[in-house]
Write a protein that holds these residues in place. Structure first.
Motif, mmCIF file in Angstrom:
data_model
loop_
_atom_site.group_PDB
_atom_site.id
_atom_site.type_symbol
_atom_site.label_atom_id
_atom_site.label_comp_id
_atom_site.label_asym_id
_atom_site.label_seq_id
_atom_site.Cartn_x
_atom_site.Cartn_y
_atom_site.Cartn_z
ATOM 1 N N ALA A 14 44.151 46.419 38.270
ATOM 2 C CA ALA A 14 43.649 45.081 37.947
ATOM 3 C C ALA A 14 44.501 44.022 38.625
ATOM 4 N N ILE A 15 43.875 42.923 38.972
ATOM 5 C CA ILE A 15 44.574 41.716 39.434
ATOM 6 C C ILE A 15 44.270 40.635 38.413
ATOM 7 N N LEU A 16 45.301 40.189 37.714
ATOM 8 C CA LEU A 16 45.142 39.171 36.676
ATOM 9 C C LEU A 16 45.666 37.844 37.209
ATOM 10 N N LEU A 17 44.780 36.876 37.350
ATOM 11 C CA LEU A 17 45.108 35.600 37.966
ATOM 12 C C LEU A 17 45.556 34.599 36.902
ATOM 13 N N ALA A 18 46.799 34.159 37.015
ATOM 14 C CA ALA A 18 47.369 33.236 36.031
ATOM 15 C C ALA A 18 48.079 32.090 36.734
ATOM 16 N N GLY A 19 47.431 31.531 37.755
ATOM 17 C CA GLY A 19 48.059 30.467 38.524
ATOM 18 C C GLY A 19 47.572 29.075 38.205
ATOM 19 N N GLY A 20 46.532 28.955 37.349
ATOM 20 C CA GLY A 20 45.984 27.645 37.018
ATOM 21 C C GLY A 20 46.949 26.821 36.184
ATOM 22 N N ARG A 21 46.817 25.493 36.256
ATOM 23 C CA ARG A 21 47.729 24.603 35.542
ATOM 24 C C ARG A 21 47.113 23.992 34.290
ATOM 25 N N GLY A 22 45.789 23.995 34.177
ATOM 26 C CA GLY A 22 45.160 23.393 32.992
ATOM 27 C C GLY A 22 45.158 21.886 33.018
ATOM 28 N N THR A 23 45.066 21.277 34.199
ATOM 29 C CA THR A 23 45.115 19.816 34.304
ATOM 30 C C THR A 23 43.902 19.153 33.657
ATOM 31 N N ARG A 24 42.724 19.805 33.731
ATOM 32 C CA ARG A 24 41.528 19.206 33.138
ATOM 33 C C ARG A 24 41.623 19.177 31.615
ATOM 34 N N ALA A 25 42.418 20.073 31.046
ATOM 35 C CA ALA A 25 42.609 20.072 29.591
ATOM 36 C C ALA A 25 43.812 19.248 29.186
ATOM 37 N N ALA A 26 44.559 18.731 30.171
ATOM 38 C CA ALA A 26 45.733 17.876 29.921
ATOM 39 C C ALA A 26 46.785 18.574 29.068
ATOM 40 N N TRP A 100 47.967 51.316 47.253
ATOM 41 C CA TRP A 100 46.795 51.883 46.591
ATOM 42 C C TRP A 100 45.726 52.237 47.620
ATOM 43 N N GLU A 101 45.037 53.349 47.412
ATOM 44 C CA GLU A 101 44.026 53.823 48.343
ATOM 45 C C GLU A 101 42.769 52.954 48.290
ATOM 46 N N ASP A 102 42.045 52.893 49.411
ATOM 47 C CA ASP A 102 40.831 52.076 49.488
ATOM 48 C C ASP A 102 39.767 52.526 48.490
ATOM 49 N N ASP A 103 39.761 53.816 48.121
ATOM 50 C CA ASP A 103 38.749 54.317 47.196
ATOM 51 C C ASP A 103 39.027 53.936 45.748
ATOM 52 N N ALA A 104 40.177 53.387 45.478
ATOM 53 C CA ALA A 104 40.483 52.957 44.108
ATOM 54 C C ALA A 104 39.567 51.805 43.713
ATOM 55 N N LEU A 105 39.507 51.548 42.413
ATOM 56 C CA LEU A 105 38.698 50.456 41.888
ATOM 57 C C LEU A 105 39.620 49.353 41.391
ATOM 58 N N VAL A 106 39.213 48.099 41.604
ATOM 59 C CA VAL A 106 40.054 46.973 41.204
ATOM 60 C C VAL A 106 39.225 45.982 40.392
ATOM 61 N N LEU A 107 39.822 45.483 39.330
ATOM 62 C CA LEU A 107 39.215 44.470 38.469
ATOM 63 C C LEU A 107 39.967 43.161 38.674
ATOM 64 N N VAL A 108 39.275 42.118 39.091
ATOM 65 C CA VAL A 108 39.893 40.808 39.309
ATOM 66 C C VAL A 108 39.471 39.906 38.155
#
Length: 392
Positions: A14-26, A100-108
């Motif tokens: 899995a690739i878990l994306l946690a780079g957002g800042r939340g500026t729209r929610a202040a 990781w091998e190309d045949d692996a599965l990834v969840l973004v």
């Protein structure tokens, strides 16, 4: 279902994306660190991936401050630096998966969607059995209009529209090619990049609980969703089985064939270890026992491989939205020695149940030559299984 051993499933990361800042929610701090339901927002997604039996690791893509606040990662996980935009963050995550091998599965997945459920992951992975990419979607329930300023314009036909969620699932090699071919072009999600290669993207049913934290008002919505999700109960089941030892028959124990002078007599292959585990799971579910579902009077199960029974019980847990937390197995026999085969038995049971081997305990003991097992007339097994089940 044949009696042959199942084909090992492809590895899943899995690739878990946690780079957002939340500026729209202040928010005063990154939204991934906002406390929801008693823990940081991103921890909900981390825990969900770590608990899923198919996901064997992943990459948390985050800013320095989020990394510093998330010192402890699940086993098999690592960090990668967040990029200036989402697409760069995914690419950094792919670089961290270089071995990781190309045949692996990834969840973004976007960490701003904490309500990830195992059933959504299961649907995505099932789709990848025949597709290269899959995304969860939901229908659009509201009327849509064009709007300029404060004036509502014409209604938009929503019949062919859907809301796209994450996680999005891909063959790892396909996602790598899609990002390599982007050549500076941007997209709001990875499925767009894959479609640019002419590769179809399959849509599976999403989940309303995958609501995204974007605005301050979303916090209250997510609090309610996560509170409902936390309503689970622990169920414990016990199983016991015994079979007679007879000459000139293969010995199946714990899902593997063990070299021995005698084998176990029974309607199926008489694997007492898997039978005890099957009964323990069915007992925790309140779903009868092995004889209920596979009666010895039915010729279909004559000589059947017992892994089929255990696989059936595990799928019953999935069907009610539960998960197997732990299995504790004790084999009672004078001979053969179980110790040399303990690791193989543990690995085979983990494969059948689709849970990490660390959640399975395999022990062996004797009765100090007392009773039928002490006289080497048979082998017994007992098992205790712990499940997490939804509240009913």
């Amino acid at each position: 279902m044949s009696d042959s051993a199942p084909v090992p499933p492809l590895r899943v990361t899995a690739i878990l994306l946690a780079g957002g800042r939340g500026t729209r929610a202040a928010f005063a701090q990154p939204k991934q660190l906002q406390s929801l339901g008693g823990k940081p927002l991103l921890r909900w997604s981390l825990d969900a991936f770590a608990a899923h039996p198919r996901v064997s690791g992943g990459v948390l893509v985050a800013s320095d401050d989020v990394m510093a606040a998330t010192a402890e990662l699940p086993e098999g996980w690592t960090f990668a630096a967040a990029g200036a935009e989402r697409q760069r963050s995914v690419e950094n995550g792919l670089l961290a998966l270089a071995d990781w091998e190309d045949d692996a599965l990834v969840l973004v997945h976007d960490a701003a969607r904490p309500g990830i459920e195992a059933a959504v992951i299961d649907r995505l992975l099932a789709a990848l059995a025949t597709a290269e990419a899959a995304i969860p979607t939901l229908p659009v329930p509201d009327t849509l209009v064009h709007q300029a300023g404060e004036e509502a314009g014409n209604v938009v036909d929503r019949s062919a529209l859907a809301r796209v969620q994450t996680p999005q699932a891909f063959r790892l090699g396909t996602l790598r090619r899609a990002h390599a071919a982007a050549a500076g072009e941007t997209a709001t999600d990875d499925a767009q990049l894959v479609r640019r290669l002419g590769i179809p993207v399959v849509a599976v049913e999403g989940d309303a609980r995958l609501h995204k934290l974007t605005y301050a008002a979303d916090r209250a919505i997510l609090e309610g969703l996560l509170e409902a999700r936390a309503m689970t109960r622990t169920a414990v089941g016990m199983g016991y089985d015994v079979h007679r030892l007879v000459a000139d028959k293969p010995l199946w124990l714990g899902g593997i064939e063990i070299e021995h002078s005698h084998g176990l007599e029974g309607h199926s292959d008489a694997d007492v270890a898997l039978h005890a585990l099957t009964d323990a799971i069915l007992g925790a579910l309140g779903d009868g026992d092995i004889g209920t579902h596979f009666p010895p009077s039915d010729p279909e199960w004559r000589g059947a491989a017992s892994w089929r029974f255990l696989d059936f019980a595990a799928r019953r847990v999935e069907a009610v939205g539960g998960r197997i937390d732990h299995a504790d197995l004790t084999i009672i026999a004078e001979a053969p020695k179980i110790g040399p085969n303990r690791g193989l038995i543990q690995a085979r049971i983990a494969e059948i149940l689709a849970i990490p081997p660390a959640r399975i305990s395999v022990k062996a003991t004797t009765t100090e030559r007392l009773g039928f097992t002490g006289r080497r007339e048979g082998i017994a097994a007992q098992a205790v299984v712990t499940l997490q089940l939804p509240e009913t």
